[in-house]
Design a protein around this motif. Sequence first.
Motif: not given
Length: 361
Positions: A149-150, A152-153, A157, A161, A189, A196
């Motif tokens: 998941r990480y 992909q993000e 992200a 997190k 990045d 964010r």
Amino acid sequence: MIKLKRRKSRIVKIGRLSIGGNNPVAIQSMTKTRTADIEKTLAQIQQLTLAGCEIIRVAVKDEADARAIKRLKGKIKIPLVADIHFNWRLAMLAMENGADKIRLNPGNIYAPDNIREVARAARMHGIPIRVGLNSGSLRPLKNVSLRRRYAQEGAAAIMVKEALNYLKILEQAKFYNIVISLKGSGILDTIEAYRRISKRCDYPLHLGVTAAGLPREGAIKSAIAIGALLLEGIGDTIRVSLTDRPQEEIQAARSILQALGLRNFGYEIVSCPTCGRCEVDLISQVRKLEEKLSGLSLGLAKRPLKIAMMGCVVNGPGEAREADIGVAFGSRGGLLFKKGRAVRKVSVTNCLEVLLREARK
């Protein structure tokens, strides 16, 4: 003049320096010496202070480095940050020896009990903690689905997190004296990560691109990433990380801040790139001017003194007229302008002397 609207962040004190709030964006660098080598480290800090460094960070690899902080602190004038990786106990020792701030890397110091111990000691000593993430040292994830998941993000992200998880531990320990950095080695990045996190908390943010590289490429990458964020009002301290002398980091940082109108360091040179119309050696003249000005103490007004050196009659007179003082060269020498008015002719040989004399007035 357009003034940038800055993100509202809480105020954090690092030694006698306050960051965040409406305080100026501060310039930070890091020594490139073994911290326990007092003589070399002290010499480098003093050189950086003269160059304009306002916060200095030192690597703490072992107990000797941590104990050296006490001796360094008695001889320097700017706040000192202890850079801690892997061993949380070194943070405790650095604080005991007078560090003004602790940098913890969530990628290699992540046990909650250890984080809480450092927070407890930092509260007792009254100093802040920087939660400093780098894309190259993120904590390895054992959970396969989480890793996917990480991945992909993306790095931005992941860093956000990880930072929020770290903040949760510190805040549960009732510790809020925090600064955050999320440095990627890539421009996009880095920008995305800071965008964010800026929406998720009001802690001051320390900006930079990690491992930016050699002077030219590193300065360009840093200027793009840091400049883009500062234009959006994001950022309270900055470091330009270069594979070079640390003084070059300070010069690059000052140039970024002054170009954006966020700080004033005395002067701004406007000069043309030269072309086939130029009939003087303008490049060497501008280099000599910059060298002379760097050692000249100029009173700081609301904006830097704008000095123009132009090589031909196309844009030269206009740029020189718009500067505080300037010279536009033609085929028969130069014309000196002051506050929008042509004053007198000057020769190539005495041009620098004239400009420096006018700058001192």
